[in-house]
Motif scaffolding. Sequence first.
Motif, PDB file in Angstrom:
ATOM      1  N   THR A   1      24.499  -3.153  10.907  1.00 17.31           N
ATOM      2  CA  THR A   1      25.801  -3.763  10.641  1.00 17.31           C
ATOM      3  C   THR A   1      26.710  -3.599  11.854  1.00 17.31           C
ATOM      4  N   PRO A   2      27.816  -4.342  11.908  1.00 14.66           N
ATOM      5  CA  PRO A   2      28.677  -4.292  13.103  1.00 14.66           C
ATOM      6  C   PRO A   2      29.352  -2.936  13.296  1.00 14.66           C
ATOM      7  N   ASN A   3      29.465  -2.547  14.537  1.00 10.49           N
ATOM      8  CA  ASN A   3      30.281  -1.393  14.917  1.00 10.49           C
ATOM      9  C   ASN A   3      31.654  -1.925  15.309  1.00 10.49           C
ATOM     10  N   HIS A   4      32.658  -1.593  14.518  1.00 14.07           N
ATOM     11  CA  HIS A   4      34.011  -2.090  14.764  1.00 14.07           C
ATOM     12  C   HIS A   4      34.856  -1.107  15.561  1.00 14.07           C
ATOM     13  N   THR A   5      34.237  -0.044  16.071  1.00 15.68           N
ATOM     14  CA  THR A   5      34.973   0.965  16.823  1.00 15.68           C
ATOM     15  C   THR A   5      34.645   0.855  18.310  1.00 15.68           C
ATOM     16  N   SER A   6      35.394   1.591  19.110  1.00 17.77           N
ATOM     17  CA  SER A   6      35.177   1.571  20.563  1.00 17.77           C
ATOM     18  C   SER A   6      34.152   2.601  21.017  1.00 17.77           C
ATOM     19  N   THR A   7      33.544   3.320  20.077  1.00 16.07           N
ATOM     20  CA  THR A   7      32.557   4.352  20.395  1.00 16.07           C
ATOM     21  C   THR A   7      31.182   3.917  19.899  1.00 16.07           C
ATOM     22  N   GLY A   8      30.178   3.992  20.768  1.00 17.60           N
ATOM     23  CA  GLY A   8      28.824   3.653  20.369  1.00 17.60           C
ATOM     24  C   GLY A   8      28.319   4.578  19.272  1.00 17.60           C
ATOM     25  N   ARG A   9      27.403   4.059  18.444  1.00 11.81           N
ATOM     26  CA  ARG A   9      26.840   4.834  17.339  1.00 11.81           C
ATOM     27  C   ARG A   9      25.339   5.014  17.549  1.00 11.81           C
ATOM     28  N   PRO A  10      24.942   6.042  18.346  1.00 13.46           N
ATOM     29  CA  PRO A  10      23.505   6.235  18.593  1.00 13.46           C
ATOM     30  C   PRO A  10      22.802   6.826  17.374  1.00 13.46           C
ATOM     31  N   MET A  11      21.683   6.186  17.014  1.00 11.45           N
ATOM     32  CA  MET A  11      20.818   6.685  15.942  1.00 11.45           C
ATOM     33  C   MET A  11      19.433   6.935  16.528  1.00 11.45           C
ATOM     34  N   VAL A  12      18.986   8.169  16.450  1.00  6.72           N
ATOM     35  CA  VAL A  12      17.653   8.522  16.958  1.00  6.72           C
ATOM     36  C   VAL A  12      16.608   8.122  15.930  1.00  6.72           C
ATOM     37  N   VAL A  13      15.466   7.673  16.423  1.00  4.94           N
ATOM     38  CA  VAL A  13      14.319   7.428  15.549  1.00  4.94           C
ATOM     39  C   VAL A  13      13.106   8.158  16.121  1.00  4.94           C
TER      40      VAL A  13
ATOM     41  N   THR B   1       0.836  -1.189   0.000  1.00  4.23           N
ATOM     42  CA  THR B   1       0.000   0.000   0.000  1.00  4.23           C
ATOM     43  C   THR B   1       0.880   1.253   0.000  1.00  4.23           C
ATOM     44  N   PRO B   2       0.282   2.432  -0.153  1.00  6.51           N
ATOM     45  CA  PRO B   2       1.055   3.651   0.090  1.00  6.51           C
ATOM     46  C   PRO B   2       1.633   3.652   1.510  1.00  6.51           C
ATOM     47  N   PRO B   3       2.575   4.552   1.801  1.00 10.86           N
ATOM     48  CA  PRO B   3       3.228   4.558   3.113  1.00 10.86           C
ATOM     49  C   PRO B   3       2.237   4.764   4.252  1.00 10.86           C
ATOM     50  N   TYR B   4       2.504   4.125   5.387  1.00 12.37           N
ATOM     51  CA  TYR B   4       1.677   4.325   6.570  1.00 12.37           C
ATOM     52  C   TYR B   4       2.497   4.475   7.835  1.00 12.37           C
ATOM     53  N   GLN B   5       3.784   4.187   7.788  1.00 15.47           N
ATOM     54  CA  GLN B   5       4.647   4.357   8.958  1.00 15.47           C
ATOM     55  C   GLN B   5       6.033   4.778   8.499  1.00 15.47           C
ATOM     56  N   LEU B   6       6.541   5.857   9.105  1.00 12.85           N
ATOM     57  CA  LEU B   6       7.848   6.406   8.738  1.00 12.85           C
ATOM     58  C   LEU B   6       8.763   6.458   9.951  1.00 12.85           C
ATOM     59  N   ALA B   7      10.050   6.309   9.688  1.00 13.89           N
ATOM     60  CA  ALA B   7      11.074   6.564  10.702  1.00 13.89           C
ATOM     61  C   ALA B   7      11.884   7.763  10.247  1.00 13.89           C
ATOM     62  N   VAL B   8      11.973   8.767  11.098  1.00 12.95           N
ATOM     63  CA  VAL B   8      12.882   9.880  10.858  1.00 12.95           C
ATOM     64  C   VAL B   8      14.118   9.609  11.713  1.00 12.95           C
ATOM     65  N   ASN B   9      15.225   9.306  11.046  1.00 10.26           N
ATOM     66  CA  ASN B   9      16.459   8.903  11.724  1.00 10.26           C
ATOM     67  C   ASN B   9      17.515   9.989  11.619  1.00 10.26           C
ATOM     68  N   PHE B  10      18.209  10.237  12.718  1.00 16.76           N
ATOM     69  CA  PHE B  10      19.388  11.102  12.666  1.00 16.76           C
ATOM     70  C   PHE B  10      20.392  10.634  13.718  1.00 16.76           C
ATOM     71  N   PRO B  11      21.679  10.571  13.358  1.00 13.76           N
ATOM     72  CA  PRO B  11      22.690  10.056  14.275  1.00 13.76           C
ATOM     73  C   PRO B  11      23.174  11.132  15.242  1.00 13.76           C
ATOM     74  N   LEU B  12      23.758  10.678  16.352  1.00 16.45           N
ATOM     75  CA  LEU B  12      24.350  11.590  17.337  1.00 16.45           C
ATOM     76  C   LEU B  12      25.864  11.656  17.203  1.00 16.45           C
ATOM     77  N   ILE B  13      26.420  10.925  16.219  1.00 16.25           N
ATOM     78  CA  ILE B  13      27.804  11.068  15.774  1.00 16.25           C
ATOM     79  C   ILE B  13      27.814  10.796  14.275  1.00 16.25           C
ATOM     80  N   ASP B  14      28.937  11.075  13.623  1.00 19.55           N
ATOM     81  CA  ASP B  14      29.051  10.710  12.226  1.00 19.55           C
ATOM     82  C   ASP B  14      28.903   9.195  12.081  1.00 19.55           C
TER      83      ASP B  14
END
Length: 267
Positions: free
Chosen positions: A199-211, A131-144
């Motif tokens: 996908t895996p985070n291979h660094t020692s810093t967490g990668r927060p993504m807001v939704v 069907t046409p869209p009915y649920q969206l995620a607006v995502n933005f990270p808190l680091i690159d």
Amino acid sequence: MTIKRYNELEIKSFAQTVLNDGFCVLPNHFSPATLNAWREAFAPLLNNHIEREGKLQNRGAARYYVTLPFTTPFADANIYEDDDILAIVELLVGKEAVMCQLATDTPLLGSEYQDVHRDTPPLFPETGQETPPYQLAVNFPLIDVTIENGPIEIAPGTHMMSKEEGLQRIKSGELKLEPVTMQLGDVMIRDVRGLHRGTPNHTSTGRPMVVIGYSRRWLYRPEVSIQIPREALDTLSDRARHLLRFNPVVESLDYKPEVEVYQSFAY
């Protein structure tokens, strides 16, 4: 009051990209200074979550979903009432759209590839039609977001085909899962039916993504909601009240459920 960056034609172009590909990215849209403040406030929330629920690993190893409290700095009208984002949202899920989710996904060192999935089941699976869209995620990270720290991978266009067809096309090589790297300040608007994986985070810093979740007014998923403190109601604009109208109003945010309610997330 937010400042519109895009004209009507550009807004329509972003919305059309979501309709075609399942997602679009608005570059350099939010203030990095604002998002740095979010990251600092989020760090103790993540630590507390890991202490309480770290053994569940319901998103996969070393990957955590954390709902954000509707309070400073996260209850920021400049973010969830952004004029450009809401204009795109309205074109995709209607003027009566509801804001239903304010949360984060964070892979840490030791995280793994998720199974390819959608974030919602089809509305009418018996028809075999989307069907046409009915649920969206607006995502933005808190680091690159880099290739090294766990970008989401999305197969463009799979939001408008069955999961089985999409997986077959990925397996055959006709479609590819593409990593979406982002800079701090970038915003992605995504139809949650698009096939994707963490996908895996291979660094020692967490990668927060807001939704931030926006849906059509009739879609109710009880596992996601935003608790609105009663004292915050008087501070909301009319538009914010309308966006948040179906969320529970609580006397205090002190109470926290023993476990995160949004457990079943992959379809």
